[in-house]
Design an enzyme around this catalytic site. Sequence first.
Site, PDB file in Angstrom:
ATOM      1  N   GLN A 135       0.831  -1.208   0.000  1.00  0.00           N
ATOM      2  CA  GLN A 135       0.000   0.000   0.000  1.00  0.00           C
ATOM      3  C   GLN A 135       0.867   1.260   0.000  1.00  0.00           C
ATOM      4  O   GLN A 135       1.569   1.523   0.974  1.00  0.00           O
ATOM      5  CB  GLN A 135      -0.870  -0.013   1.266  1.00  0.00           C
ATOM      6  N   TYR A 137       0.329   4.687   0.355  1.00  0.00           N
ATOM      7  CA  TYR A 137      -0.463   5.866   0.723  1.00  0.00           C
ATOM      8  C   TYR A 137       0.438   6.917   1.393  1.00  0.00           C
ATOM      9  O   TYR A 137       0.611   8.012   0.891  1.00  0.00           O
ATOM     10  CB  TYR A 137      -1.564   5.474   1.722  1.00  0.00           C
ATOM     11  N   SER A 138       1.012   6.559   2.570  1.00  0.00           N
ATOM     12  CA  SER A 138       1.715   7.546   3.402  1.00  0.00           C
ATOM     13  C   SER A 138       2.971   8.083   2.729  1.00  0.00           C
ATOM     14  O   SER A 138       3.664   7.363   2.008  1.00  0.00           O
ATOM     15  CB  SER A 138       2.132   6.919   4.742  1.00  0.00           C
ATOM     16  N   GLU A 253      -9.716  -1.533   5.217  1.00  0.00           N
ATOM     17  CA  GLU A 253      -8.483  -1.695   5.989  1.00  0.00           C
ATOM     18  C   GLU A 253      -8.781  -1.557   7.487  1.00  0.00           C
ATOM     19  O   GLU A 253      -8.322  -2.348   8.308  1.00  0.00           O
ATOM     20  CB  GLU A 253      -7.460  -0.636   5.550  1.00  0.00           C
ATOM     21  N   GLU A 372      -6.625   8.976  17.433  1.00  0.00           N
ATOM     22  CA  GLU A 372      -7.102  10.367  17.529  1.00  0.00           C
ATOM     23  C   GLU A 372      -7.912  10.726  16.282  1.00  0.00           C
ATOM     24  O   GLU A 372      -8.969  11.348  16.362  1.00  0.00           O
ATOM     25  CB  GLU A 372      -5.931  11.349  17.678  1.00  0.00           C
TER      26      GLU A 372
HETATM   27  C1  LIG Z   1       2.598  -0.863  11.627  1.00  0.00           C
HETATM   28  C2  LIG Z   1       2.342   0.183  10.595  1.00  0.00           C
HETATM   29  C3  LIG Z   1       2.170  -0.193   9.266  1.00  0.00           C
HETATM   30  C4  LIG Z   1       1.935   0.783   8.296  1.00  0.00           C
HETATM   31  N1  LIG Z   1       1.829   0.380   6.987  1.00  0.00           N
HETATM   32  C5  LIG Z   1       1.610   1.302   6.026  1.00  0.00           C
HETATM   33  C6  LIG Z   1       1.521   0.898   4.655  1.00  0.00           C
HETATM   34  O1  LIG Z   1       1.664  -0.272   4.315  1.00  0.00           O
HETATM   35  N2  LIG Z   1       1.321   1.857   3.734  1.00  0.00           N
HETATM   36  C7  LIG Z   1       1.149   3.169   4.042  1.00  0.00           C
HETATM   37  O2  LIG Z   1       0.905   3.958   3.154  1.00  0.00           O
HETATM   38  N3  LIG Z   1       1.255   3.588   5.342  1.00  0.00           N
HETATM   39  C8  LIG Z   1       1.481   2.680   6.340  1.00  0.00           C
HETATM   40  N4  LIG Z   1       1.592   3.083   7.651  1.00  0.00           N
HETATM   41  C9  LIG Z   1       1.553   4.514   7.963  1.00  0.00           C
HETATM   42  C10 LIG Z   1       0.287   4.961   8.695  1.00  0.00           C
HETATM   43  O3  LIG Z   1      -0.816   4.990   7.813  1.00  0.00           O
HETATM   44  C11 LIG Z   1       0.559   6.330   9.303  1.00  0.00           C
HETATM   45  O4  LIG Z   1       1.577   6.160  10.272  1.00  0.00           O
HETATM   46  C12 LIG Z   1      -0.655   6.936   9.980  1.00  0.00           C
HETATM   47  O5  LIG Z   1      -1.647   7.264   9.039  1.00  0.00           O
HETATM   48  C13 LIG Z   1      -0.288   8.200  10.798  1.00  0.00           C
HETATM   49  O6  LIG Z   1       0.430   9.102  10.017  1.00  0.00           O
HETATM   50  P1  LIG Z   1       1.839   9.690  10.538  1.00  0.00           P
HETATM   51  O7  LIG Z   1       2.695   8.538  10.968  1.00  0.00           O
HETATM   52  O8  LIG Z   1       2.363  10.561   9.457  1.00  0.00           O
HETATM   53  O9  LIG Z   1       1.504  10.533  11.817  1.00  0.00           O
HETATM   54  P2  LIG Z   1       0.971  12.030  11.867  1.00  0.00           P
HETATM   55  O10 LIG Z   1      -0.166  12.179  10.918  1.00  0.00           O
HETATM   56  O11 LIG Z   1       2.118  12.950  11.719  1.00  0.00           O
HETATM   57  O12 LIG Z   1       0.402  12.099  13.345  1.00  0.00           O
HETATM   58  C14 LIG Z   1       1.234  12.393  14.482  1.00  0.00           C
HETATM   59  C15 LIG Z   1       0.344  12.517  15.703  1.00  0.00           C
HETATM   60  O13 LIG Z   1      -0.582  13.619  15.535  1.00  0.00           O
HETATM   61  C16 LIG Z   1      -1.916  13.181  15.740  1.00  0.00           C
HETATM   62  N5  LIG Z   1      -2.818  13.847  14.797  1.00  0.00           N
HETATM   63  C17 LIG Z   1      -2.593  14.081  13.477  1.00  0.00           C
HETATM   64  N6  LIG Z   1      -3.670  14.678  12.919  1.00  0.00           N
HETATM   65  C18 LIG Z   1      -4.593  14.796  13.899  1.00  0.00           C
HETATM   66  C19 LIG Z   1      -5.931  15.321  13.941  1.00  0.00           C
HETATM   67  N7  LIG Z   1      -6.515  15.819  12.848  1.00  0.00           N
HETATM   68  N8  LIG Z   1      -6.596  15.270  15.127  1.00  0.00           N
HETATM   69  C20 LIG Z   1      -6.011  14.755  16.244  1.00  0.00           C
HETATM   70  N9  LIG Z   1      -4.737  14.240  16.251  1.00  0.00           N
HETATM   71  C21 LIG Z   1      -4.056  14.268  15.107  1.00  0.00           C
HETATM   72  C22 LIG Z   1      -1.890  11.674  15.435  1.00  0.00           C
HETATM   73  O14 LIG Z   1      -2.947  11.002  16.108  1.00  0.00           O
HETATM   74  C23 LIG Z   1      -0.520  11.284  15.972  1.00  0.00           C
HETATM   75  O15 LIG Z   1      -0.586  11.055  17.347  1.00  0.00           O
HETATM   76  C24 LIG Z   1       1.832   2.148   8.659  1.00  0.00           C
HETATM   77  C25 LIG Z   1       2.002   2.524   9.998  1.00  0.00           C
HETATM   78  C26 LIG Z   1       2.257   1.562  10.955  1.00  0.00           C
HETATM   79  C27 LIG Z   1       2.446   1.991  12.384  1.00  0.00           C
END
Ligand SMILES: Cc1cc2nc3c(=O)[nH]c(=O)nc-3n(C[C@H](O)[C@H](O)[C@H](O)COP(=O)(O)OP(=O)(O)OC[C@H]3O[C@@H](n4cnc5c(N)ncnc54)[C@H](O)[C@@H]3O)c2cc1C
Length: 387
Positions: A135, A137-138, A253, A372
């Site tokens: 995937q 996405y991120s 998902e 969150e």
């Molecule tokens: C085990 C694992 C597998 C993964 N696998 C994939 C994958 O295969 N493909 C892929 O694309 N991604 C993957 N991811 C990434 C995952 O989708 C992102 O980590 C997740 O969406 C959070 O984004 P971020 O890490 O950039 O955190 P951020 O978005 O930077 O968030 C940081 C903090 O801010 C808080 N926050 C952010 N926005 C808000 C809001 N609007 N309101 C309240 N709080 C908020 C969050 O809750 C968090 O605590 C994976 C992550 C993990 C942990």
Amino acid sequence: MARETEDLAQFRAELRSWMEENCPQEMRDGGNTEGNICWGGKNWKFQSEAQKTWLERCVTKGYTVPTWPVAYGGAGLNRDQEKIFHEELKRINGRLPLQSFGIWMLGPALLHFGTEEQKLHYLPPIARGEIRWCQGYSEPGAGSDLASVQTKGEDKGDHWVINGQKVWTSYADKADWIFALVRTDRDAPKHKGISFILIDMETEGVSTRPIRLISGASPFCETFFDDAVVPKEQVVGEINRGWDVAKYLLTHERTMISGGGQGLGGGRSLGAVLSEEEHGLEDPVLRSDAMRAEVDALAISLTLERYKDMAEAGQGTGNASAMLKYMGTELNKQRHELIMAAGGSDALEWDDGRAPNWLRTKANSIEGGTSEVMLGIISKRVLGLPG
Ligand SMILES: Cc1cc2nc3c(=O)[nH]c(=O)nc-3n(C[C@H](O)[C@H](O)[C@H](O)COP(=O)(O)OP(=O)(O)OC[C@H]3O[C@@H](n4cnc5c(N)ncnc54)[C@H](O)[C@@H]3O)c2cc1C
């Protein structure tokens, strides 16, 4: 429980005898743990002959994706038959034959948004465990705020030229193909300029770099696109309307990650797991916490079934998946806290499996959207509270 119709009772009887005959003993350990999953794909190395046999036998019946239409490699089961399938598998404590991002995420999105040609081309290899998907996405600047993706696709007539970077791409180094969100219109509002594109990982210009964790494992990668040429027919849904596909996929998902509150426990009850500990259920506080978690797990799995029924009847809302994901993952973390508490210092032994599983659950409330963010969706879209 309502009495089964004659047809369903016959279906159950036939399925039961098929499973008895065909599920190898080794696959009857209920071992649906992270380490025991059969992921499939070109690079997959079977962990045992039994794992291979079980997959092959299920493929011939369409049981790797029981509810998908037969034309796409499924068994065409309806909701009632699907429930029976899982009940019968649980009865023999059997493992799922195959699990993958293709089954959990891309398949449902293709069934909903794909053209007939795309469905016939991409779904059967997922069902047979031949192609493994990851995937994309991120990105470094787009996690919770996913619509900010910057990986860009330049329109070159019959193809895109793609440049950019994804991050946290689980198992990208083992996958054969990636489904990715790509910005294909830089001038449109951010949700309206994204396309959902399928990309072969062997395309020139696509590369991965594993991210090594403190545990030594590398389950994630950074994924890079450097002038990767991708044909236009690999877009799913309309060009620049990929956000609709992305959101739909996320509901699947999130429901999958919720795991019905059973998470990495291989579907076993917490009571059964804790009673294996020498002093597991002696402590009254631990016992009462475990009972509460068990009742909550049952409530979540029944809620999950109810939502699946509602979705089939066309009454579901995708936003319910945020609720399931929030409840299921928070409960799964709690479940593993209790397992660690019951195990005491022995449970901290790394090789024993409990500690890695416990730490892995911490990621449940981040992957697929954080708790969150789920609470935000529940407040606004389910409860209708002001933003
Ligand atoms: C085990 C694992 C597998 C993964 N696998 C994939 C994958 O295969 N493909 C892929 O694309 N991604 C993957 N991811 C990434 C995952 O989708 C992102 O980590 C997740 O969406 C959070 O984004 P971020 O890490 O950039 O955190 P951020 O978005 O930077 O968030 C940081 C903090 O801010 C808080 N926050 C952010 N926005 C808000 C809001 N609007 N309101 C309240 N709080 C908020 C969050 O809750 C968090 O605590 C994976 C992550 C993990 C942990």
